[in-house]
Design a protein around this motif. Sequence first.
Motif, PDB file in Angstrom:
ATOM      1  N   GLY A   1       0.618  -1.267   0.775  1.00 20.71           N
ATOM      2  CA  GLY A   1      -0.335  -0.282   0.273  1.00 20.71           C
ATOM      3  C   GLY A   1       0.621   1.221  -0.497  1.00 20.71           C
ATOM      4  N   ALA A   2       0.619   2.482   0.023  1.00 25.65           N
ATOM      5  CA  ALA A   2       0.632   3.972  -0.050  1.00 25.65           C
ATOM      6  C   ALA A   2       1.517   3.621   1.176  1.00 25.65           C
ATOM      7  N   PHE A   3       2.863   4.938   1.361  1.00 24.94           N
ATOM      8  CA  PHE A   3       2.717   5.336   2.891  1.00 24.94           C
ATOM      9  C   PHE A   3       3.048   6.984   2.032  1.00 24.94           C
ATOM     10  N   VAL A   4       1.649   8.116   2.076  1.00 25.61           N
ATOM     11  CA  VAL A   4       2.552   9.405   1.674  1.00 25.61           C
ATOM     12  C   VAL A   4       2.656   9.806   2.899  1.00 25.61           C
ATOM     13  N   ILE A   5       3.590  11.290   2.487  1.00 31.09           N
ATOM     14  CA  ILE A   5       4.093  11.805   3.585  1.00 31.09           C
ATOM     15  C   ILE A   5       3.805  13.220   3.349  1.00 31.09           C
ATOM     16  N   LEU A   6       2.575  13.945   3.264  1.00 31.05           N
ATOM     17  CA  LEU A   6       2.291  15.059   3.172  1.00 31.05           C
ATOM     18  C   LEU A   6       3.356  16.945   4.399  1.00 31.05           C
ATOM     19  N   PRO A   7       3.624  17.590   3.525  1.00 30.13           N
ATOM     20  CA  PRO A   7       4.025  18.622   3.937  1.00 30.13           C
ATOM     21  C   PRO A   7       3.923  19.156   5.631  1.00 30.13           C
ATOM     22  N   ALA A   8       4.722  19.791   6.659  1.00 27.11           N
ATOM     23  CA  ALA A   8       4.136  19.587   7.402  1.00 27.11           C
ATOM     24  C   ALA A   8       3.792  20.900   8.397  1.00 27.11           C
ATOM     25  N   ALA A   9       2.820  20.963   8.911  1.00 22.51           N
ATOM     26  CA  ALA A   9       1.764  22.401   9.081  1.00 22.51           C
ATOM     27  C   ALA A   9       2.322  23.672   9.520  1.00 22.51           C
ATOM     28  N   GLY A  10       2.060  24.322   8.642  1.00 26.76           N
ATOM     29  CA  GLY A  10       2.165  25.741   8.190  1.00 26.76           C
ATOM     30  C   GLY A  10       3.343  25.600   6.751  1.00 26.76           C
ATOM     31  N   GLU A  11       3.569  24.461   6.406  1.00 22.24           N
ATOM     32  CA  GLU A  11       4.247  23.874   5.210  1.00 22.24           C
ATOM     33  C   GLU A  11       3.426  24.131   3.563  1.00 22.24           C
ATOM     34  N   GLU A  12       3.824  24.663   2.428  1.00 19.25           N
ATOM     35  CA  GLU A  12       3.545  24.785   1.314  1.00 19.25           C
ATOM     36  C   GLU A  12       4.323  24.071   0.539  1.00 19.25           C
ATOM     37  N   TYR A  13       3.248  23.122  -0.683  1.00 20.95           N
ATOM     38  CA  TYR A  13       4.423  22.727  -1.602  1.00 20.95           C
ATOM     39  C   TYR A  13       4.729  23.542  -2.232  1.00 20.95           C
ATOM     40  N   PRO A  14       5.669  23.737  -3.179  1.00 16.87           N
ATOM     41  CA  PRO A  14       6.859  23.796  -4.377  1.00 16.87           C
ATOM     42  C   PRO A  14       6.415  24.255  -5.517  1.00 16.87           C
ATOM     43  N   PHE A  15       5.123  23.922  -5.928  1.00 15.77           N
ATOM     44  CA  PHE A  15       4.692  23.957  -7.509  1.00 15.77           C
ATOM     45  C   PHE A  15       2.875  24.642  -6.481  1.00 15.77           C
ATOM     46  N   PRO A  16       2.262  25.115  -7.601  1.00 16.64           N
ATOM     47  CA  PRO A  16       0.784  25.281  -7.555  1.00 16.64           C
ATOM     48  C   PRO A  16      -0.065  24.013  -6.576  1.00 16.64           C
ATOM     49  N   ALA A  17      -0.562  24.842  -5.551  1.00  9.91           N
ATOM     50  CA  ALA A  17      -1.852  23.545  -4.863  1.00  9.91           C
ATOM     51  C   ALA A  17      -2.758  23.296  -5.346  1.00  9.91           C
ATOM     52  N   PRO A  18      -2.548  21.332  -5.331  1.00 11.62           N
ATOM     53  CA  PRO A  18      -2.995  20.559  -6.482  1.00 11.62           C
ATOM     54  C   PRO A  18      -5.255  20.954  -6.027  1.00 11.62           C
ATOM     55  N   THR A  19      -5.683  20.922  -6.508  1.00  8.13           N
ATOM     56  CA  THR A  19      -6.940  20.302  -6.534  1.00  8.13           C
ATOM     57  C   THR A  19      -7.704  19.509  -5.886  1.00  8.13           C
ATOM     58  N   SER A  20      -7.123  18.110  -6.009  1.00 11.36           N
ATOM     59  CA  SER A  20      -7.318  16.696  -5.346  1.00 11.36           C
ATOM     60  C   SER A  20      -6.045  16.176  -5.256  1.00 11.36           C
ATOM     61  N   ASP A  21      -5.791  14.857  -4.453  1.00 13.01           N
ATOM     62  CA  ASP A  21      -4.362  14.400  -4.160  1.00 13.01           C
ATOM     63  C   ASP A  21      -5.023  12.666  -4.172  1.00 13.01           C
ATOM     64  N   LEU A  22      -4.409  12.948  -5.338  1.00 11.69           N
ATOM     65  CA  LEU A  22      -4.747  10.406  -5.324  1.00 11.69           C
ATOM     66  C   LEU A  22      -4.167   9.887  -5.643  1.00 11.69           C
TER      67      LEU A  22
END
Length: 292
Positions: A132-153
């Motif tokens: 299965g997948a192991f997804v690691i999101l940015p920490a609280a307060g961090e942003e992606y270094p690319f445009p924020a996606p509408t959804s994450d799949l």
Amino acid sequence: MASQKQAFILLSVLFFFNSLLFSGADDVYYEFILQEAEFTKLCSTKTVLTVNGSFPGTEIRVRRDDSVYVNVHNQGRFAVSIDWEGVEDSIDGANELIQPGRNFTYEIELDDEIGTLWWHARSAWARATVHGAFVILPAAGEEYPFPAPTSDLTIILGEWFRQELTEGVVPGQADAYTINGHLGETYGCNDTSYELQVDYQGLYLLRLINAVANETMVFSIAQHSITIVGRDASYARRSFSTSLTLAPGQTLDVLLSANQNVGQYYITARPSSGRLNTTGIIHYTTSTGPLI
């Protein structure tokens, strides 16, 4: 002088607790039940080992710097251990087999990992369905270094074997390939297709995982370009492609812009050997049009 020293100590203590308060790091807990379940694919039904009864297994979704605790209960017939692909820090007991009727809790400390990893059974016979997948999101307060996606799949490319895989059985050539557990319409057994619904002009972060043990997989979406933004749990310099090649065990994070004419488009995944392939569908939510 003493009062200045006391003030310095007090400020240091306050800074320490504030850093803990605003760091956003959490302890996250998951329960994995290794159990056998029946699945019907390729016109036949067989018993496979699963996590929590699903194929692929449960997705872990946490934030950078979190501590993750995964309690694995083995209700199967054979001893199994779980491999945490790409986690930088060593994990106590990672090589220990979990005997039938027993459980073990993996303690995983995340550090610099960001993006997509995956977990799987260490044994070749169990890995085909226990992953299965192991997804690691940015920490609280961090942003992606690319445009924020509408959804994450998440999209996991897998394989399917007609034979029942048990301890001591070494899987050979796969009989079919899957997208998130779906074989699609390629194999003529009324197997379901993976369907991804998108909104026109939406931006989607797709987390691709090649869980096929011994095949490089080629992934594409008809008439859509894809932007690579990460690989193997680290950000990557952005690059553009109409098809992606994933080595065994590799992960890619990509951006998909739903900017084509409203309709339905094929998703295709095939081994680089070209022997077989599988298909899914991207479906624009306002569409009733033909497949393209």
